[in-house]
Design a protein around this motif. Structure first.
Motif, PDB file in Angstrom:
ATOM      1  N   HIS B  29      35.298  20.379-108.748  1.00  0.00           N
ATOM      2  CA  HIS B  29      34.767  21.736-108.662  1.00  0.00           C
ATOM      3  C   HIS B  29      35.319  22.467-107.439  1.00  0.00           C
ATOM      4  CE1 HIS B  29      30.975  20.614-111.174  1.00  0.00           C
ATOM      5  NE2 HIS B  29      32.056  20.748-111.903  1.00  0.00           N
ATOM      6  N   ASP B  30      35.459  23.775-107.579  1.00  0.00           N
ATOM      7  CA  ASP B  30      35.921  24.587-106.452  1.00  0.00           C
ATOM      8  C   ASP B  30      34.775  25.012-105.541  1.00  0.00           C
ATOM      9  OD1 ASP B  30      38.378  26.221-108.526  1.00  0.00           O
ATOM     10  OD2 ASP B  30      38.633  24.586-107.092  1.00  0.00           O
ATOM     11  N   ARG B  31      33.615  25.252-106.125  1.00  0.00           N
ATOM     12  CA  ARG B  31      32.520  25.835-105.368  1.00  0.00           C
ATOM     13  C   ARG B  31      31.577  24.765-104.834  1.00  0.00           C
ATOM     14  NH1 ARG B  31      31.430  30.085-110.058  1.00  0.00           N
ATOM     15  NH2 ARG B  31      32.767  28.582-111.129  1.00  0.00           N
ATOM     16  N   SER B  49      31.056  27.863-100.231  1.00  0.00           N
ATOM     17  CA  SER B  49      32.517  27.959-100.204  1.00  0.00           C
ATOM     18  C   SER B  49      33.029  27.973-101.633  1.00  0.00           C
ATOM     19  CB  SER B  49      33.092  26.754 -99.446  1.00  0.00           C
ATOM     20  OG  SER B  49      34.495  26.691 -99.584  1.00  0.00           O
ATOM     21  N   PHE B  50      33.860  28.965-101.955  1.00  0.00           N
ATOM     22  CA  PHE B  50      34.392  29.061-103.306  1.00  0.00           C
ATOM     23  C   PHE B  50      35.769  28.408-103.442  1.00  0.00           C
ATOM     24  CE2 PHE B  50      30.720  30.826-104.459  1.00  0.00           C
ATOM     25  CZ  PHE B  50      30.577  32.197-104.603  1.00  0.00           C
ATOM     26  N   ASP B  51      36.436  28.203-102.341  1.00  0.00           N
ATOM     27  CA  ASP B  51      37.616  27.346-102.311  1.00  0.00           C
ATOM     28  C   ASP B  51      37.910  27.031-100.852  1.00  0.00           C
ATOM     29  OD1 ASP B  51      39.716  30.142-103.125  1.00  0.00           O
ATOM     30  OD2 ASP B  51      39.415  29.283-101.140  1.00  0.00           O
ATOM     31  N   VAL B  52      38.966  26.293-100.598  1.00  0.00           N
ATOM     32  CA  VAL B  52      39.248  25.789 -99.253  1.00  0.00           C
ATOM     33  C   VAL B  52      39.348  26.925 -98.229  1.00  0.00           C
ATOM     34  CG1 VAL B  52      40.908  24.527 -97.845  1.00  0.00           C
ATOM     35  CG2 VAL B  52      40.334  23.702-100.107  1.00  0.00           C
ATOM     36  N   ASP B  54      37.889  29.938 -98.461  1.00  0.00           N
ATOM     37  CA  ASP B  54      36.814  30.913 -98.634  1.00  0.00           C
ATOM     38  C   ASP B  54      35.483  30.283 -98.264  1.00  0.00           C
ATOM     39  OD1 ASP B  54      34.718  32.084-101.064  1.00  0.00           O
ATOM     40  OD2 ASP B  54      35.698  33.469 -99.689  1.00  0.00           O
ATOM     41  N   ARG B  68      35.570  23.162 -94.662  1.00  0.00           N
ATOM     42  CA  ARG B  68      36.006  22.731 -96.002  1.00  0.00           C
ATOM     43  C   ARG B  68      37.378  22.086 -95.830  1.00  0.00           C
ATOM     44  NH1 ARG B  68      35.092  24.782-101.426  1.00  0.00           N
ATOM     45  NH2 ARG B  68      35.689  23.012-102.732  1.00  0.00           N
ATOM     46  N   GLN B  71      39.419  20.413-101.238  1.00  0.00           N
ATOM     47  CA  GLN B  71      38.601  20.864-102.357  1.00  0.00           C
ATOM     48  C   GLN B  71      37.384  19.961-102.524  1.00  0.00           C
ATOM     49  OE1 GLN B  71      39.549  19.841-106.327  1.00  0.00           O
ATOM     50  NE2 GLN B  71      39.134  21.872-107.139  1.00  0.00           N
ATOM     51  N   THR B  93      27.586  21.284-105.911  1.00  0.00           N
ATOM     52  CA  THR B  93      28.853  21.827-106.390  1.00  0.00           C
ATOM     53  C   THR B  93      28.624  22.516-107.732  1.00  0.00           C
ATOM     54  OG1 THR B  93      29.614  19.987-107.793  1.00  0.00           O
ATOM     55  CG2 THR B  93      29.979  19.785-105.423  1.00  0.00           C
ATOM     56  N   GLY B  95      31.121  24.324-111.077  1.00  0.00           N
ATOM     57  CA  GLY B  95      32.433  24.644-111.603  1.00  0.00           C
ATOM     58  C   GLY B  95      32.294  25.426-112.882  1.00  0.00           C
TER      59      GLY B  95
END
Lengths: 109, 112
Positions: B29-31, B49-52, B54, B68, B71, B93, B95
């Motif tokens: 998952h990204d989030r 965090s929505f990605d590394v 963000d 972060r 991922q 998390t 996704g």
């Protein structure tokens, strides 16, 4: 900001049906989720409503009325193992969720 | 194996100490999210965090920081712990459509 209201406690007997209500005030509403938590354990997902209406998953159903900013979780054929805390959570367009303070359900024999 | 893991599971520390709580996930998952839960209350969002690249503050970010690293990894730090940070901390998390959050087992932190 976001705010949610749900009853703090509900008691029911085994085999009965119980409804846990949730009202919310939020900006950027996207959907309403329900989670179950046993005694400080990890919350587990039960149901999600993004559109008005009823979603059914086995003994659990969840309802949403976006115009009334209201939803509920319906638990049927209650079992002792359903004794837990139940949280409603509003998801916003920003992708984050705000949780209510939870409803403690006690199922009695 | 659990999809979302948290370490440590329990920690007792003293006021003023720096503490790091770690979260790892194998769901792809990204989030990722950090929440705290106080007795009788719901989960309050600390950071997400929505990605590394963000990272965003939640409703109660004061006194906390996050990293972060990848991922799959999202760490929460208390730079100088204080007693009112005693709580149960959960990582989560999500996704896909993001309608379901998957929670780790939690870290019970006590600050004396």
């Amino acid at each position: 900001g976001q705010s949610l209201e749900q009853p703090s406690e509900v008691t029911a007997v085994e085999g009965a049906i119980v409804q846990i209500n949730c009202t919310y005030q939020t900006s950027g509403f996207y959907g309403l989720s329900w989670y179950q938590q046993h005694d400080g354990g990890a919350p587990t997902f039960l149901s999600y409503n993004g559109l008005d209406g009823l979603e059914e998953t086995g003994r659990f159903s969840s309802f949403l009325s976006r115009s009334d900013s209201y939803g509920y979780l319906l638990l049927q054929e209650l079992q002792m193992k359903d004794s837990a805390s139940y949280f409603c959570a509003v998801r916003t367009n920003a992708g984050k969720s705000t949780f209510g303070d939870g409803t403690t359900l006690t199922v009695k024999p | 194996d659990a999809d979302v893991t948290q370490t440590p599971r329990n920690r007792i520390t003293k006021t003023g100490k720096r503490i790091m709580l770690e979260c790892s996930q194998t769901k792809g998952h990204d989030r990722m999210y950090w929440y705290r839960q106080d007795p009788g209350l719901g989960l309050r969002l600390i950071y997400y965090s929505f990605d590394v690249k963000d990272i965003n503050k939640g409703e109660i970010s004061d006194g906390y920081s996050v990293s972060r690293q990848a991922q799959a990894k999202f760490s929460l730090s208390l730079e100088s712990a204080i007693p009112n940070q005693t709580a149960l901390y959960f990582c989560a998390t999500t996704g896909g459509l993001g309608n379901e959050q998957f929670f780790g087992p939690g870290t019970r932190l006590t600050v004396l």
